[in-house]
Scaffold this motif. Structure first.
Motif, PDB file in Angstrom:
ATOM      1  N   ASP A 115       0.840  -1.196   0.000  1.00 54.18           N
ATOM      2  CA  ASP A 115       0.000   0.000   0.000  1.00 54.18           C
ATOM      3  C   ASP A 115       0.878   1.251   0.000  1.00 54.18           C
ATOM      4  O   ASP A 115       2.046   1.201   0.394  1.00 54.18           O
ATOM      5  CB  ASP A 115      -0.851   0.056   1.276  1.00 54.18           C
ATOM      6  CG  ASP A 115      -1.924  -1.016   1.284  1.00 54.18           C
ATOM      7  OD1 ASP A 115      -2.133  -1.643   0.232  1.00 54.18           O
ATOM      8  OD2 ASP A 115      -2.536  -1.220   2.346  1.00 54.18           O
ATOM      9  N   ILE A 161      -3.605   7.720   5.742  1.00 49.00           N
ATOM     10  CA  ILE A 161      -4.728   7.651   4.807  1.00 49.00           C
ATOM     11  C   ILE A 161      -4.268   6.902   3.555  1.00 49.00           C
ATOM     12  O   ILE A 161      -3.188   7.162   3.025  1.00 49.00           O
ATOM     13  CB  ILE A 161      -5.218   9.074   4.426  1.00 49.00           C
ATOM     14  CG1 ILE A 161      -5.628   9.855   5.665  1.00 49.00           C
ATOM     15  CG2 ILE A 161      -6.356   9.016   3.416  1.00 49.00           C
ATOM     16  CD1 ILE A 161      -6.839   9.354   6.383  1.00 49.00           C
ATOM     17  N   LEU A 162      -5.123   5.975   3.113  1.00 50.57           N
ATOM     18  CA  LEU A 162      -4.759   5.095   2.011  1.00 50.57           C
ATOM     19  C   LEU A 162      -4.727   5.866   0.681  1.00 50.57           C
ATOM     20  O   LEU A 162      -5.714   6.461   0.273  1.00 50.57           O
ATOM     21  CB  LEU A 162      -5.822   4.000   1.949  1.00 50.57           C
ATOM     22  CG  LEU A 162      -5.466   2.668   1.356  1.00 50.57           C
ATOM     23  CD1 LEU A 162      -4.271   2.063   2.057  1.00 50.57           C
ATOM     24  CD2 LEU A 162      -6.664   1.738   1.453  1.00 50.57           C
ATOM     25  N   THR A 210      -3.800   0.952  -2.997  1.00 54.35           N
ATOM     26  CA  THR A 210      -3.830  -0.374  -2.387  1.00 54.35           C
ATOM     27  C   THR A 210      -4.163  -1.407  -3.451  1.00 54.35           C
ATOM     28  O   THR A 210      -4.684  -1.070  -4.510  1.00 54.35           O
ATOM     29  CB  THR A 210      -4.860  -0.426  -1.236  1.00 54.35           C
ATOM     30  OG1 THR A 210      -4.742  -1.675  -0.563  1.00 54.35           O
ATOM     31  CG2 THR A 210      -6.284  -0.259  -1.745  1.00 54.35           C
ATOM     32  N   LEU A 264      -6.402  -4.676  -4.473  1.00 57.45           N
ATOM     33  CA  LEU A 264      -7.596  -5.415  -4.093  1.00 57.45           C
ATOM     34  C   LEU A 264      -7.727  -6.609  -5.016  1.00 57.45           C
ATOM     35  O   LEU A 264      -7.295  -6.566  -6.160  1.00 57.45           O
ATOM     36  CB  LEU A 264      -8.842  -4.540  -4.232  1.00 57.45           C
ATOM     37  CG  LEU A 264      -8.982  -3.384  -3.260  1.00 57.45           C
ATOM     38  CD1 LEU A 264     -10.305  -2.683  -3.489  1.00 57.45           C
ATOM     39  CD2 LEU A 264      -8.911  -3.871  -1.818  1.00 57.45           C
ATOM     40  N   TYR A 308      -5.732   0.108  -6.802  1.00 56.88           N
ATOM     41  CA  TYR A 308      -6.905   0.943  -6.563  1.00 56.88           C
ATOM     42  C   TYR A 308      -6.452   2.188  -5.817  1.00 56.88           C
ATOM     43  O   TYR A 308      -5.668   2.113  -4.879  1.00 56.88           O
ATOM     44  CB  TYR A 308      -7.881   0.098  -5.740  1.00 56.88           C
ATOM     45  CG  TYR A 308      -9.181   0.741  -5.417  1.00 56.88           C
ATOM     46  CD1 TYR A 308     -10.134   0.950  -6.398  1.00 56.88           C
ATOM     47  CD2 TYR A 308      -9.468   1.115  -4.111  1.00 56.88           C
ATOM     48  CE1 TYR A 308     -11.335   1.540  -6.087  1.00 56.88           C
ATOM     49  CE2 TYR A 308     -10.679   1.696  -3.792  1.00 56.88           C
ATOM     50  CZ  TYR A 308     -11.601   1.909  -4.790  1.00 56.88           C
ATOM     51  OH  TYR A 308     -12.804   2.493  -4.467  1.00 56.88           O
ATOM     52  N   PRO A 348      -7.925   5.159  -3.738  1.00 58.66           N
ATOM     53  CA  PRO A 348      -9.133   5.711  -3.119  1.00 58.66           C
ATOM     54  C   PRO A 348      -9.227   7.235  -3.205  1.00 58.66           C
ATOM     55  O   PRO A 348     -10.321   7.776  -3.214  1.00 58.66           O
ATOM     56  CB  PRO A 348      -9.029   5.275  -1.659  1.00 58.66           C
ATOM     57  CG  PRO A 348      -8.076   4.142  -1.661  1.00 58.66           C
ATOM     58  CD  PRO A 348      -7.128   4.397  -2.782  1.00 58.66           C
ATOM     59  N   MET A 349      -8.089   7.929  -3.283  1.00 60.15           N
ATOM     60  CA  MET A 349      -8.146   9.399  -3.319  1.00 60.15           C
ATOM     61  C   MET A 349      -8.361   9.923  -4.742  1.00 60.15           C
ATOM     62  O   MET A 349      -8.304  11.128  -4.984  1.00 60.15           O
ATOM     63  CB  MET A 349      -6.874  10.012  -2.736  1.00 60.15           C
ATOM     64  CG  MET A 349      -6.680   9.749  -1.262  1.00 60.15           C
ATOM     65  SD  MET A 349      -7.979  10.468  -0.254  1.00 60.15           S
ATOM     66  CE  MET A 349      -8.438   9.042   0.721  1.00 60.15           C
ATOM     67  N   ARG A 350      -8.543   8.987  -5.679  1.00 63.03           N
ATOM     68  CA  ARG A 350      -8.791   9.345  -7.078  1.00 63.03           C
ATOM     69  C   ARG A 350      -7.729  10.314  -7.614  1.00 63.03           C
ATOM     70  O   ARG A 350      -6.555  10.068  -7.479  1.00 63.03           O
ATOM     71  CB  ARG A 350     -10.198   9.934  -7.232  1.00 63.03           C
ATOM     72  CG  ARG A 350     -11.258   8.928  -6.796  1.00 63.03           C
ATOM     73  CD  ARG A 350     -12.624   9.388  -7.162  1.00 63.03           C
ATOM     74  NE  ARG A 350     -13.622   8.440  -6.689  1.00 63.03           N
ATOM     75  CZ  ARG A 350     -14.910   8.650  -6.787  1.00 63.03           C
ATOM     76  NH1 ARG A 350     -15.370   9.774  -7.319  1.00 63.03           N
ATOM     77  NH2 ARG A 350     -15.761   7.746  -6.352  1.00 63.03           N
ATOM     78  N   LEU A 392      -6.831  13.223  -6.575  1.00 63.70           N
ATOM     79  CA  LEU A 392      -6.272  14.196  -5.625  1.00 63.70           C
ATOM     80  C   LEU A 392      -4.743  14.162  -5.568  1.00 63.70           C
ATOM     81  O   LEU A 392      -4.095  15.200  -5.559  1.00 63.70           O
ATOM     82  CB  LEU A 392      -6.867  13.968  -4.232  1.00 63.70           C
ATOM     83  CG  LEU A 392      -6.437  14.947  -3.148  1.00 63.70           C
ATOM     84  CD1 LEU A 392      -6.816  16.365  -3.507  1.00 63.70           C
ATOM     85  CD2 LEU A 392      -7.044  14.567  -1.806  1.00 63.70           C
TER      86      LEU A 392
END
Lengths: 123, 563
Positions: B70, B77-78, B81, B83, B160, B162-164, B166
């Motif tokens: 990760d 904050i992830l 990662t 999946l 993946y 998660p913060m797209r 950003l």
């Protein structure tokens, strides 16, 4: 005597055999259960990982800002909202209120109760 | 019979002995069996508790191992990662009725083409075809329920974010086979593959979001074509935020344009204009070439070879060194630089890291473009940031070095209180003067709109014509502002560059108008997040910070208490 001993021995043998079978079956069953459990644990851990990623995505600062402007309307901290701890005046509690007197609620008397009910605010 | 009698009679004693021995042995064996039997009963029937414990503690799988570690921000904050995602596969050799199978699959995955599915499932020569990579767990369940023979699932690890978008320019992205293609994903590819431990970056997504949002709004307002912004920890070189706009979704990197993929903060090199006056003034003071009260006549433009050096904020008077800096006089700066030896700027810029690619852990790094040689004319233009191109990250790192005296290598990895070694660039005395001058710019001249209340911002604007071909396009600007806070003991440097902002109300979109307000808003919002305590500007120990204060001890103390 001799026959009796033999009989007992044979019976013991049969019993031991029976128990051994039982154990074998039980071990088989348990091993299957263990494998299932291990598989389930792995599945669940994978699901937890996916949920964790989802959780972080749902908590994206950008999304929280949108939700905030929609439901909470919180503002960023302003510098005027900060205060140096030393500039806050200390409350002064008169010594008479601090002394412990007999309290009907407890043997030792309640310090907090007196403080909150009677202490004047000496700001 | 006789023999038996004789046997009996002769060996009776021995026989008795043997019998008792046999009985003794038998008893021993029986006892042993009994012990085993009792133990069996105990283990199988009676002692249920201990059995449970054994099952639970044995063989529990230790964590899931993924093929790529990760990436997390400095607060855990992830950011990226792996999946496990199901994919739909088919074995055409086993499929009985491809048409029926395709029809029912399309009902669950409407984005697939039915005719294509039929074709795929009818290719009897194959044993494996991908029908669709990456389906959702719900789709997996639905298709499984159909029970089509020859249609199966294959599980793959999928990256993946998660913060797209950003953090996309810092974190980067991978291809379908989880190979890093950009950003940290590329630079730390091997580390991410070998480690199971998350890779901790120095970024803070909250600060990142504030910077990105404010820049995005400003770019929108001024119809600019893009921009970049950085928040740097001045005391360690850690990059707290790194924004380059426009950006893109990391999982759609394949469709992103080159402009979106270009990291303007570290890869793009620009002439940053008057921001370079910070370095010029520092060189002048540190080398002792000029004194604070040395003055220069900035009334007339300078004509040198085929260039004219003129002032935008013309003061039409004789200016002292601080005035040249505060009013951002090109003429004055050029006159100061004219006094430098040939190698002085070059040496100083080298110390500040302005002449080599940055040390940041990214492959997309711009190589600075200094002038072809350090002739007088170039020494003079470089003094106000023309004829030298560096990345915004270079500028931020160098400004951090000026305000705290030490140069730290820029990094994207969390330092975690590990000691960082800075190289001494300028003396504490020069650094203090520079801090005062930067504060003056924010208090009095072009940097006013960057003054985030009570956070003691110092800074410098920069407005540069964009270079085009061999010359400059006067109508296109790069408007910048570099801010430092709190100026009394600098902790963070914030730099914002807006690329080609358009005029509003016929006002020239300068660094002071376009970039400075962004820095001001960003600082007032991120300072509380970063644990910088506000200082009441009118408090007696702060008043007059601009000209005669020393490093403010009390604010430093307060900050430590808050941290």
């Amino acid at each position: 005597m001799k026959t009796r001993a033999t009989l007992i021995l044979i019976m013991l043998c049969i019993m031991a055999g029976g128990i051994l079978f039982r154990i074998t079956f039980e071990v088989d069953k348990l091993e299957k259960r263990l494998a299932t459990l291990n598989r389930d644990i792995k599945e669940n851990q994978l699901k937890v990982l996916a949920l964790r990623a989802d959780w972080h995505e749902l908590n994206r600062p950008e999304r929280l800002e949108i939700l905030n402007s929609k439901y909470l309307k919180l503002q960023p901290l302003k510098s005027s909202q900060f205060l140096d701890a030393s500039s806050i005046p200390q409350r002064v509690v008169p010594a008479s209120l601090v002394t412990r007197k007999k309290d009907p609620m407890g043997e030792k008397g309640s310090l907090t109760k007196n403080y909150f009910s009677k202490a004047p605010i000496n700001d | 019979m006789t023999s038996r009698v004789s046997f009996e009679s002769t060996n009776k004693k021995a026989l008795e002995k043997a019998k008792s021995r046999l009985l003794f042995g038998g008893t021993l064996v029986a006892a042993a069996f009994l012990v085993i039997a009792v133990r069996l009963v105990d283990v199988t029937i009676l002692n249920e508790e201990s059995r449970k414990n054994t099952i639970e503690t044995r063989n529990v799988t230790a964590g899931i191992k993924m093929s790529r570690a990760d990436i997390v921000d400095r607060n855990g904050i992830l950011l990226a990662t792996n999946l496990r995602t199901p994919g739909l596969t088919g074995n055409p050799k086993k499929v009985i009725d491809p048409i029926q199978a395709a029809r029912s699959i399309v009902q669950i995955l409407p984005e697939l083409s039915e005719t294509k599915l039929v074709k795929q499932l009818s290719a009897k020569s194959k044993e494996f075809v991908w029908l669709k990579r990456e389906i959702t767990p719900r789709q997996e369940y639905e298709i499984n329920k159909l029970g089509i023979i020859g249609v199966d699932f294959k599980y793959e690890e999928k990256r993946y974010w998660p913060m797209r978008n950003l953090t996309v320019h810092a974190v980067g992205y991978t291809n379908v086979d989880n190979k890093g293609l950009a950003g940290i994903e590329l630079f730390c590819d091997e580390i991410l593959k070998e480690n199971q431990k998350p890779l901790e970056l120095s970024l803070d997504v909250r600060v990142q979001q504030v910077l990105r949002r404010e820049m995005y709004n400003q770019i929108d307002k001024y119809k600019a074509i893009g921009g970049s912004g950085i928040v740097l920890d001045a005391e360690t070189g850690e990059t707290i935020a790194l924004v380059s706009l426009p950006d893109f979704m990391p999982h759609e990197a394949g469709t992103a344009t080159d402009n979106e993929k270009f990291n303007k903060a570290t890869h793009g090199i620009y002439e940053l204009g008057s921001i370079f006056k910070i370095f010029n003034t520092a060189i002048a003071l540190e080398s002792g070439k000029v004194k604070l009260d040395t003055s220069y006549d900035a009334r007339k433009p300078i004509y040198i070879s085929r260039y004219i050096i003129r002032d935008y904020h013309a003061q039409n008077k004789v200016l002292t060194v601080p005035e040249i800096f505060i009013h951002s006089s090109n003429i004055g700066s050029a006159l100061i630089a004219a006094e430098f030896d040939r190698s002085l700027q070059q040496k100083f810029f080298t110390d500040l890291g302005l002449l080599r690619p940055s040390s940041i852990e990214l492959a997309a790094k711009g190589t600075p473009k200094p002038p072809d040689n350090w002739k007088k004319i170039y020494r003079m233009t470089v003094s106000y940031g023309h004829g030298i191109s560096v990345s915004p990250l270079h500028a931020a790192t160098a400004v951090a070095a000026i305000v705290n005296g030490n140069h730290y290598q820029a990094t994207l990895l969390k330092k975690d209180n590990k000691p960082v070694h800075g190289t001494k660039v300028i003396s504490e005395k020069t650094s203090l003067i520079m801090r005062k001058l930067l504060r003056e710019v924010v208090l009095k001249t072009s940097g006013r709109s960057a003054d985030a209340a009570d956070y003691l911002v110092g800074g410098k604007t920069g407005t540069a014509d964009k270079s085009r071909g061999g010359g400059y396009d006067r109508s296109k600007l790069i408007s910048s502002f570099v801010g430092v806070f709190p100026i009394t003991s600098p902790k963070y440097v914030v730099i914002v560059n807006i690329d080609d902002p358009k005029q509003i109300n016929k006002l020239r979109p300068t660094g002071g108008r376009v970039a400075a307000p962004v820095v001001g808003r960003v600082i007032s919002e991120i300072a509380p997040l970063l644990g910088v305590f506000p200082v009441m500007v009118n408090a007696p120990d702060i008043k007059g910070v601009s000209l005669n204060n020393q490093t403010n001890q009390s604010s430093r103390k307060q900050r430590i208490a808050v941290n």
